[in-house]
Design an enzyme around this catalytic site. Sequence first.
Site, short mmCIF file in Angstrom:
data_model
loop_
_atom_site.label_atom_id
_atom_site.label_comp_id
_atom_site.label_asym_id
_atom_site.label_seq_id
_atom_site.Cartn_x
_atom_site.Cartn_y
_atom_site.Cartn_z
N ARG A 29 7.52 10.17 -19.31
CA ARG A 29 6.75 10.48 -17.96
C ARG A 29 5.21 10.63 -18.02
O ARG A 29 4.34 10.12 -17.30
CB ARG A 29 7.24 11.72 -17.14
CG ARG A 29 6.82 11.89 -15.75
CD ARG A 29 6.53 13.25 -15.04
NE ARG A 29 7.96 13.81 -15.27
CZ ARG A 29 7.92 14.99 -16.37
NH1 ARG A 29 6.78 15.40 -16.77
NH2 ARG A 29 8.98 15.67 -16.61
N TYR A 61 -6.64 0.36 4.77
CA TYR A 61 -5.19 -0.36 4.48
C TYR A 61 -4.23 0.73 5.13
O TYR A 61 -4.61 2.11 5.27
CB TYR A 61 -4.75 -0.09 3.02
CG TYR A 61 -3.41 -0.39 2.85
CD1 TYR A 61 -2.99 -1.69 2.87
CD2 TYR A 61 -2.63 0.44 2.28
CE1 TYR A 61 -1.72 -2.14 2.74
CE2 TYR A 61 -1.01 0.18 2.07
CZ TYR A 61 -0.67 -0.92 2.50
OH TYR A 61 0.62 -1.42 1.76
N ASP A 96 -11.18 1.44 -3.32
CA ASP A 96 -9.91 0.90 -3.55
C ASP A 96 -10.33 -0.40 -3.92
O ASP A 96 -10.83 -1.20 -2.82
CB ASP A 96 -9.21 1.04 -2.25
CG ASP A 96 -7.96 0.15 -2.17
OD1 ASP A 96 -7.74 -0.79 -2.99
OD2 ASP A 96 -6.84 0.68 -1.41
N LYS A 138 -0.82 -6.42 -6.01
CA LYS A 138 -1.54 -7.58 -5.61
C LYS A 138 -1.95 -8.44 -6.56
O LYS A 138 -1.19 -9.03 -7.31
CB LYS A 138 -2.73 -7.09 -4.56
CG LYS A 138 -2.05 -6.05 -3.69
CD LYS A 138 -1.23 -6.38 -2.44
CE LYS A 138 -0.42 -5.30 -1.79
NZ LYS A 138 -1.11 -4.35 -1.18
#
Length: 409
Positions: A66, A119, A197, A222
């Site tokens: 993790r 977004y 971003d 993306k």
Amino acid sequence: MSSDDRHLATPLSGTPAREGLSERMRGLTAGIAAPELRSAVVPPLYLSTNYVFSGLDGRPQFDYSRGHNPTRDLLGEALATLEHASGATVTSSGMAAITLLIETTVPVGGHVIAPHDCYGGTWRLLDTWSQTGRLTVDWVDQTDPDHLTQALGQFDGAPVHTDLVLVETPSNPLLRITDIAEVSRLGHEAGAVVAVDNTFCSPLLQRPLTLGADYVVASDTKFINGHSDVVGGSVASATTEGAERIAYHANVIGVTASPFDSWLTLRGLRTLDARLRVHAENTRRIVDTLTCHPAVTAVHWPGLADHPGHDLAARQQDGPGSLLSFELAGGLDAVRRFLDGLRGFTLAESLGGVESLVCHPATMTHAAMSEKAKADAGVTESMIRMSVGIEPAEDLVACLTEALGRAAS
Ligand SMILES: *Cc1c(COP(=O)(O)O)cnc(C)c1O
């Protein structure tokens, strides 16, 4: 040495032979034939959740997946190199990356400034957390420095400390361009952290940390992965201290990506430079077709000289990108005729994959917005957004011309 120091001090991505190569080259080829990874030409996938301690004093470089995993950390090193960052943490989605950024930089009750046309998922996250009392948020048109200056250090008429300014440039779907250096300067003057971003550009077209930002977040879903088969994200940090804090919180809240997703994303990243070159070439051809066609009333793309962000994009980006939107004469009926029977382009949300996509923001990506919010963001009924893929350009142009002919009829 903290546990995160150990990881940052032990790069998996390369050998001394790579010194002197560009960041671009080193990032795209991270881990290829690395002796640290047994000289496999393609770095292996480490699925193991846990690692052996050699004794009570023998904590291994990796202990539990993790927090750190060799495959995921290698992707993190690749992305950090491309972003000119001190380190990057890879998360299970772009939203996980934004969650991690906020968890790390905004205390409970803190103040965030975000773009008014950001977004939809980011809008929903910040809106939800402002309702639950986690934070306060102001929505600002960051292309207007005066609007930003007014919002900094204020909430609801009272003075506050602004913790985070989140920038998204180019914006969606109008491709508005925000001046990263200017926002970073204003944000830092007010004592805020500035994060960008960078999903729409990827680090090959825009490197916000070199323009003064403190953090870059991205949806690796993306362009970074580029094949529409992984949901993922990342946070890259300008400073080592920032990178350590991000890595610490990623382990605390458990938002890190799976090794397999990281491995696929690293595979996708290998071709980012090559893909972007074809995306760019195809986009040029598509834009030429759109701007010459009588069915089209507007084309929004920063590569066009009449786009309001053209000059800034030319300075700030290494190319105008392969996302654009356009508007058809004849409103929703024309949009229906365009889409009905459309070949070569798939009607779907998302962007940045090898396949060409179109979407209708007003009823798809931006459907959750109020009519006023849509109007403020410039989203009209007659608008189509396009993510140009890497298929043969001739075919794309032929399919587009056919659909525009139907729209005009
Ligand atoms: C897709 C996207 C996100 C969210 O990323 P996910 O990987 O879908 O969670 C954030 N910002 C932008 C600009 C995006 O396009």
